[in-house]
Design a protein around this motif. Structure first.
Motif, PDB file in Angstrom:
ATOM      1  N   LYS A  27       0.796  -1.224   0.000  1.00  0.00           N
ATOM      2  CA  LYS A  27       0.000   0.000   0.000  1.00  0.00           C
ATOM      3  C   LYS A  27       0.831   1.278   0.000  1.00  0.00           C
ATOM      4  CE  LYS A  27      -3.883   2.066   2.431  1.00  0.00           C
ATOM      5  NZ  LYS A  27      -4.862   1.897   3.497  1.00  0.00           N
ATOM      6  N   TYR A  28       2.004   1.273   0.610  1.00  0.00           N
ATOM      7  CA  TYR A  28       2.715   2.532   0.838  1.00  0.00           C
ATOM      8  C   TYR A  28       4.055   2.691   0.132  1.00  0.00           C
ATOM      9  CZ  TYR A  28      -0.718   3.169   4.520  1.00  0.00           C
ATOM     10  OH  TYR A  28      -1.886   3.319   5.213  1.00  0.00           O
ATOM     11  N   LYS A  29       4.630   1.649  -0.408  1.00  0.00           N
ATOM     12  CA  LYS A  29       5.974   1.763  -0.961  1.00  0.00           C
ATOM     13  C   LYS A  29       6.063   2.771  -2.108  1.00  0.00           C
ATOM     14  CE  LYS A  29       7.879  -2.646   0.474  1.00  0.00           C
ATOM     15  NZ  LYS A  29       8.473  -3.915   0.044  1.00  0.00           N
ATOM     16  N   MET A  30       5.138   2.715  -3.042  1.00  0.00           N
ATOM     17  CA  MET A  30       5.183   3.654  -4.160  1.00  0.00           C
ATOM     18  C   MET A  30       4.866   5.066  -3.690  1.00  0.00           C
ATOM     19  SD  MET A  30       3.898   1.651  -7.556  1.00  0.00           S
ATOM     20  CE  MET A  30       2.410   0.941  -6.901  1.00  0.00           C
ATOM     21  N   ILE A  31       4.033   5.197  -2.667  1.00  0.00           N
ATOM     22  CA  ILE A  31       3.720   6.522  -2.119  1.00  0.00           C
ATOM     23  C   ILE A  31       4.964   7.121  -1.459  1.00  0.00           C
ATOM     24  CG2 ILE A  31       2.339   7.748  -0.385  1.00  0.00           C
ATOM     25  CD1 ILE A  31       0.129   5.603  -0.957  1.00  0.00           C
ATOM     26  N   ILE A  32       5.697   6.308  -0.710  1.00  0.00           N
ATOM     27  CA  ILE A  32       6.944   6.763  -0.098  1.00  0.00           C
ATOM     28  C   ILE A  32       7.924   7.194  -1.185  1.00  0.00           C
ATOM     29  CG2 ILE A  32       9.001   5.979   1.155  1.00  0.00           C
ATOM     30  CD1 ILE A  32       7.046   4.251   2.881  1.00  0.00           C
ATOM     31  N   MET A  33       8.048   6.383  -2.217  1.00  0.00           N
ATOM     32  CA  MET A  33       8.968   6.715  -3.306  1.00  0.00           C
ATOM     33  C   MET A  33       8.548   8.010  -4.011  1.00  0.00           C
ATOM     34  SD  MET A  33       9.833   2.950  -4.847  1.00  0.00           S
ATOM     35  CE  MET A  33      10.953   3.607  -6.076  1.00  0.00           C
ATOM     36  N   TYR A  34       7.248   8.205  -4.169  1.00  0.00           N
ATOM     37  CA  TYR A  34       6.746   9.433  -4.781  1.00  0.00           C
ATOM     38  C   TYR A  34       7.175  10.656  -3.975  1.00  0.00           C
ATOM     39  CZ  TYR A  34       3.590  13.256  -5.813  1.00  0.00           C
ATOM     40  OH  TYR A  34       3.080  14.491  -6.113  1.00  0.00           O
ATOM     41  N   TRP A  35       6.947  10.624  -2.659  1.00  0.00           N
ATOM     42  CA  TRP A  35       7.284  11.772  -1.824  1.00  0.00           C
ATOM     43  C   TRP A  35       8.786  12.016  -1.774  1.00  0.00           C
ATOM     44  CZ3 TRP A  35       4.130  15.446  -1.243  1.00  0.00           C
ATOM     45  CH2 TRP A  35       2.764  15.205  -1.155  1.00  0.00           C
ATOM     46  N   LEU A  36       9.571  10.953  -1.771  1.00  0.00           N
ATOM     47  CA  LEU A  36      11.022  11.131  -1.789  1.00  0.00           C
ATOM     48  C   LEU A  36      11.480  11.734  -3.111  1.00  0.00           C
ATOM     49  CD1 LEU A  36      12.285   7.917   0.045  1.00  0.00           C
ATOM     50  CD2 LEU A  36      12.211  10.272   0.915  1.00  0.00           C
ATOM     51  N   PHE A  37      10.829  11.365  -4.202  1.00  0.00           N
ATOM     52  CA  PHE A  37      11.164  11.970  -5.487  1.00  0.00           C
ATOM     53  C   PHE A  37      10.805  13.458  -5.488  1.00  0.00           C
ATOM     54  CE2 PHE A  37       9.819  13.344  -9.735  1.00  0.00           C
ATOM     55  CZ  PHE A  37      11.046  13.296 -10.364  1.00  0.00           C
ATOM     56  N   GLU A  38       9.641  13.784  -4.981  1.00  0.00           N
ATOM     57  CA  GLU A  38       9.179  15.173  -4.961  1.00  0.00           C
ATOM     58  C   GLU A  38      10.056  16.067  -4.092  1.00  0.00           C
ATOM     59  OE1 GLU A  38       6.513  16.932  -6.480  1.00  0.00           O
ATOM     60  OE2 GLU A  38       6.551  15.177  -7.794  1.00  0.00           O
ATOM     61  N   ASN A  39      10.551  15.532  -2.978  1.00  0.00           N
ATOM     62  CA  ASN A  39      11.267  16.347  -1.993  1.00  0.00           C
ATOM     63  C   ASN A  39      12.763  16.063  -1.913  1.00  0.00           C
ATOM     64  OD1 ASN A  39       9.005  17.880  -0.595  1.00  0.00           O
ATOM     65  ND2 ASN A  39       8.241  15.781  -0.617  1.00  0.00           N
ATOM     66  N   LEU A  63      10.025   1.537   5.142  1.00  0.00           N
ATOM     67  CA  LEU A  63      11.327   2.162   4.908  1.00  0.00           C
ATOM     68  C   LEU A  63      12.458   1.150   5.022  1.00  0.00           C
ATOM     69  CD1 LEU A  63      10.759   5.523   6.805  1.00  0.00           C
ATOM     70  CD2 LEU A  63      11.117   5.259   4.338  1.00  0.00           C
ATOM     71  N   LYS A  64      12.381   0.261   6.006  1.00  0.00           N
ATOM     72  CA  LYS A  64      13.411  -0.769   6.165  1.00  0.00           C
ATOM     73  C   LYS A  64      13.433  -1.705   4.959  1.00  0.00           C
ATOM     74  CE  LYS A  64      13.650  -0.712  11.159  1.00  0.00           C
ATOM     75  NZ  LYS A  64      13.302  -1.358  12.418  1.00  0.00           N
ATOM     76  N   GLU A  65      12.256  -2.085   4.451  1.00  0.00           N
ATOM     77  CA  GLU A  65      12.190  -2.965   3.287  1.00  0.00           C
ATOM     78  C   GLU A  65      12.743  -2.270   2.042  1.00  0.00           C
ATOM     79  OE1 GLU A  65       8.197  -4.462   2.846  1.00  0.00           O
ATOM     80  OE2 GLU A  65       8.312  -5.622   4.719  1.00  0.00           O
ATOM     81  N   LEU A  66      12.360  -1.008   1.844  1.00  0.00           N
ATOM     82  CA  LEU A  66      12.860  -0.262   0.684  1.00  0.00           C
ATOM     83  C   LEU A  66      14.372  -0.087   0.754  1.00  0.00           C
ATOM     84  CD1 LEU A  66      10.032   2.406   0.415  1.00  0.00           C
ATOM     85  CD2 LEU A  66      10.613   0.725  -1.338  1.00  0.00           C
ATOM     86  N   GLU A  67      14.893   0.125   1.968  1.00  0.00           N
ATOM     87  CA  GLU A  67      16.342   0.252   2.134  1.00  0.00           C
ATOM     88  C   GLU A  67      17.033  -1.096   1.873  1.00  0.00           C
ATOM     89  OE1 GLU A  67      19.704   1.658   5.376  1.00  0.00           O
ATOM     90  OE2 GLU A  67      17.718   1.090   6.106  1.00  0.00           O
ATOM     91  N   ALA A  68      16.480  -2.170   2.421  1.00  0.00           N
ATOM     92  CA  ALA A  68      17.063  -3.505   2.224  1.00  0.00           C
ATOM     93  C   ALA A  68      17.064  -3.897   0.750  1.00  0.00           C
ATOM     94  CB  ALA A  68      16.297  -4.543   3.047  1.00  0.00           C
ATOM     95  N   ASP A  69      16.054  -3.440   0.000  1.00  0.00           N
ATOM     96  CA  ASP A  69      15.965  -3.744  -1.424  1.00  0.00           C
ATOM     97  C   ASP A  69      16.793  -2.783  -2.272  1.00  0.00           C
ATOM     98  OD1 ASP A  69      14.286  -5.915  -0.986  1.00  0.00           O
ATOM     99  OD2 ASP A  69      12.464  -4.703  -1.160  1.00  0.00           O
ATOM    100  N   GLY A  70      17.443  -1.811  -1.632  1.00  0.00           N
ATOM    101  CA  GLY A  70      18.313  -0.892  -2.344  1.00  0.00           C
ATOM    102  C   GLY A  70      17.602   0.213  -3.098  1.00  0.00           C
ATOM    103  N   LEU A  71      16.339   0.488  -2.757  1.00  0.00           N
ATOM    104  CA  LEU A  71      15.584   1.514  -3.467  1.00  0.00           C
ATOM    105  C   LEU A  71      15.686   2.885  -2.806  1.00  0.00           C
ATOM    106  CD1 LEU A  71      12.411  -0.525  -4.447  1.00  0.00           C
ATOM    107  CD2 LEU A  71      14.443  -0.044  -5.814  1.00  0.00           C
TER     108      LEU A  71
END
Length: 121
Positions: A27-39, A63-71
């Motif tokens: 539910k949130y991974k792409m939303i997190i990535m969107y906000w990080l891209f914007e800011n 955030l931990k999963e996205l970091e572990a996956d290198g994104l």
């Protein structure tokens, strides 16, 4: 006959498509990535305010999963109180064309009521 990138008899999770979904699914991974891209760079609480209805625990796990996956990149500053910043990695940035295509598809194929709301925003 239409070609497919998933050969018959191959399990979805054994394909490039399945791998990509495993990284950005949820539910949130792409939303997190969107906000990080914007800011470009954000702290945990800034991100939480932008996302809205996400618990601290869920955000922390995503955030931990996205970091572990290198994104994403997590940068911790050795100070008191602790300061941590998040940003997209090169690998995370490379997914942006895919996310943009999803946005374009949604704009073209969304129901008329949603398009009216989008125009008002």
């Amino acid at each position: 006959m239409r070609e497919t990138s998933i050969p018959t008899g191959v399990k979805l999770n054994e394909t490039g498509f399945g791998y990509t979904l495993s990284l950005i699914g949820g539910k949130y991974k792409m939303i997190i990535m969107y906000w990080l891209f914007e800011n470009k760079v954000m702290r945990f609480n800034e991100l939480n305010r932008c996302i809205g209805n996400i618990s601290f625990k869920t955000q922390s796990v995503m955030l931990k999963e996205l970091e572990a996956d290198g994104l994403i990149i997590r940068k911790e500053f050795p100070q008191i109180p602790p300061k941590v910043e998040y940003s997209l990695s090169e690998s995370g940035l490379s997914l942006l064309p895919l996310l943009n295509m999803m946005c374009e598809w949604g704009e073209k194929n969304s129901p008329p009521a949603l398009k009216a709301v989008q125009r008002q925003a």
